[in-house]
Design a protein around this motif. Structure first.
Motif, PDB file in Angstrom:
ATOM      1  N   ARG A 111       0.859  -1.178   0.000  1.00 48.38           N
ATOM      2  CA  ARG A 111       0.000   0.000   0.000  1.00 48.38           C
ATOM      3  C   ARG A 111       0.897   1.231   0.000  1.00 48.38           C
ATOM      4  O   ARG A 111       1.918   1.249   0.687  1.00 48.38           O
ATOM      5  N   ARG A 167      -2.157  -1.245  -3.652  1.00 43.87           N
ATOM      6  CA  ARG A 167      -3.199  -0.218  -3.516  1.00 43.87           C
ATOM      7  C   ARG A 167      -2.499   1.102  -3.259  1.00 43.87           C
ATOM      8  O   ARG A 167      -1.734   1.231  -2.304  1.00 43.87           O
ATOM      9  N   HIS A 204      -6.287   5.191  -6.200  1.00 39.59           N
ATOM     10  CA  HIS A 204      -7.227   6.223  -5.770  1.00 39.59           C
ATOM     11  C   HIS A 204      -6.568   7.592  -5.895  1.00 39.59           C
ATOM     12  O   HIS A 204      -5.374   7.734  -5.618  1.00 39.59           O
ATOM     13  N   TYR A 222       3.470   0.870   2.870  1.00 37.38           N
ATOM     14  CA  TYR A 222       3.149  -0.221   3.794  1.00 37.38           C
ATOM     15  C   TYR A 222       3.322  -1.561   3.078  1.00 37.38           C
ATOM     16  O   TYR A 222       2.650  -1.839   2.085  1.00 37.38           O
ATOM     17  N   ARG A 254      -2.052   1.685   9.263  1.00 44.16           N
ATOM     18  CA  ARG A 254      -3.171   0.998   8.602  1.00 44.16           C
ATOM     19  C   ARG A 254      -4.414   1.881   8.644  1.00 44.16           C
ATOM     20  O   ARG A 254      -5.143   2.008   7.647  1.00 44.16           O
ATOM     21  N   VAL A 255      -4.672   2.491   9.802  1.00 48.77           N
ATOM     22  CA  VAL A 255      -5.830   3.372   9.941  1.00 48.77           C
ATOM     23  C   VAL A 255      -5.694   4.597   9.036  1.00 48.77           C
ATOM     24  O   VAL A 255      -6.655   4.997   8.359  1.00 48.77           O
ATOM     25  N   LEU A 257      -4.033   4.892   6.234  1.00 48.62           N
ATOM     26  CA  LEU A 257      -4.226   4.509   4.833  1.00 48.62           C
ATOM     27  C   LEU A 257      -5.696   4.228   4.544  1.00 48.62           C
ATOM     28  O   LEU A 257      -6.214   4.600   3.480  1.00 48.62           O
ATOM     29  N   ASP A 258      -6.386   3.590   5.479  1.00 45.99           N
ATOM     30  CA  ASP A 258      -7.825   3.332   5.297  1.00 45.99           C
ATOM     31  C   ASP A 258      -8.594   4.647   5.172  1.00 45.99           C
ATOM     32  O   ASP A 258      -9.483   4.785   4.316  1.00 45.99           O
ATOM     33  N   ARG A 259      -8.252   5.610   6.016  1.00 44.47           N
ATOM     34  CA  ARG A 259      -8.966   6.888   5.980  1.00 44.47           C
ATOM     35  C   ARG A 259      -8.634   7.689   4.733  1.00 44.47           C
ATOM     36  O   ARG A 259      -9.493   8.394   4.187  1.00 44.47           O
ATOM     37  N   GLU A 261      -7.931   6.348   1.817  1.00 44.94           N
ATOM     38  CA  GLU A 261      -8.691   5.710   0.743  1.00 44.94           C
ATOM     39  C   GLU A 261     -10.161   6.117   0.804  1.00 44.94           C
ATOM     40  O   GLU A 261     -10.801   6.318  -0.234  1.00 44.94           O
ATOM     41  N   ALA A 262     -10.692   6.233   2.030  1.00 44.36           N
ATOM     42  CA  ALA A 262     -12.092   6.623   2.182  1.00 44.36           C
ATOM     43  C   ALA A 262     -12.323   8.060   1.697  1.00 44.36           C
ATOM     44  O   ALA A 262     -13.422   8.402   1.241  1.00 44.36           O
TER      45      ALA A 262
END
Length: 281
Positions: A111, A167, A204, A222, A254-255, A257-259, A261-262
């Motif tokens: 990632r 990603r 993205h 990551y 991790r959090v 990267l998730d945010r 992407e969101a």
């Protein structure tokens, strides 16, 4: 005895130390259990001494580690150094870059999130050359070419028989920075679109209109290991890669990267967005 252990060898030693410390044992106590001298435990944990798969399993048994998947993964990291293509650059490039290529090579997935540059695994030769021309202190022409060839060879993880899933999150700023001028930028963005259409790649874009978002201003890379405990975060610094692997750090990124992407556009809308940027050039 190794004088210059690789990042992977250092990581194995570090993980063995973590297992020992969780068991509440000193290196002297661990040595007695294994029937070796204390300095052997220290050298194994420092990556200076090779460790066999059998020894890893013996240590895990003495340390009462119940995590079979982790033990299997650590066993898979043992043995002598496998000579990867990056070893050709030893004494030419900083050791941290070689460690990055090694981590990347063994990763089960990747990632990446960037705000100013196109991710290295997507960069064209001309674009990378312009990036390296801006290094301080200034690189010599041969050094620039070494770094370009290294960067391009890293991209093999995306083209091998079983390519590594990737990603990526790219900010609009990175799309509009014209490194090398409009022609180089146009070719780079077209290549980015082509790569985003591969089945194992998800791209993205975060547009300026999205405003602020968690992780802005950072370049996050990551690399997932065979088990989550062996994941690695690389933060790109001006002096070279900085690797993080503490559990709390891994969870934090991790959090982030998730945010990110969101916050970003969907892959389809991201491709359309890049096409619009190309038309603006």
């Amino acid at each position: 005895m190794r004088n210059n252990p690789t990042g992977r060898q250092l990581r194995l030693g570090s993980e063995l130390r973590k297992l020992r410390e969780r068991a509440g044992l000193t290196s002297t106590e661990a040595a007695k259990l294994l029937g070796v001298k204390q300095n052997q435990i220290s050298n194994m944990e420092a990556g200076r001494l090779g460790v066999s798969s059998a020894r890893v399993r013996a240590l895990a048994c003495h340390y009462d580690c119940p995590d079979k998947l982790l033990i299997d993964a650590l066993s898979g990291m043992t043995g002598e150094r496998v000579r990867g293509w990056w070893e050709d650059y030893r004494e030419i490039l900083p050791a941290g870059l070689l460690d990055l290529a090694e981590v990347e090579h063994h990763a089960t997935s990747l990632r990446n999130a960037v705000t100013v540059h196109i991710p290295g695994l997507f960069q064209t030769t001309d674009y990378a050359r312009e990036i390296f021309r801006q290094d301080v202190p200034e690189l010599s022409p041969p050094d620039i070419e070494h770094r370009i060839s290294y960067r391009i060879k890293r991209q093999a993880v995306l083209f091998r028989e079983s390519p590594t899933p990737l990603r990526a999150v790219v900010h609009e700023a990175a799309l509009r920075m014209q490194f090398g001028g409009p022609a180089v930028t146009r070719a780079q963005l077209k290549h980015l679109v082509d790569m985003s259409e591969r089945d194992h790649i998800i791209l993205h874009v975060i547009p300026f209109a999205a405003g602020t978002f968690p992780g802005s201003g950072q370049s996050i890379y990551y690399s997932a290991g065979p088990v989550p405990q062996l994941d690695t975060v690389n933060l790109d610094q001006s002096h070279g890669p900085m690797f993080l692997d503490a559990e709390a750090q891994l969870g934090k990124y991790r959090v982030l990267l998730d945010r990110m992407e969101a916050t970003a556009l969907t892959p389809t809308k991201s491709r359309d967005f890049i096409h619009n940027v190309i038309q603006d050039l």
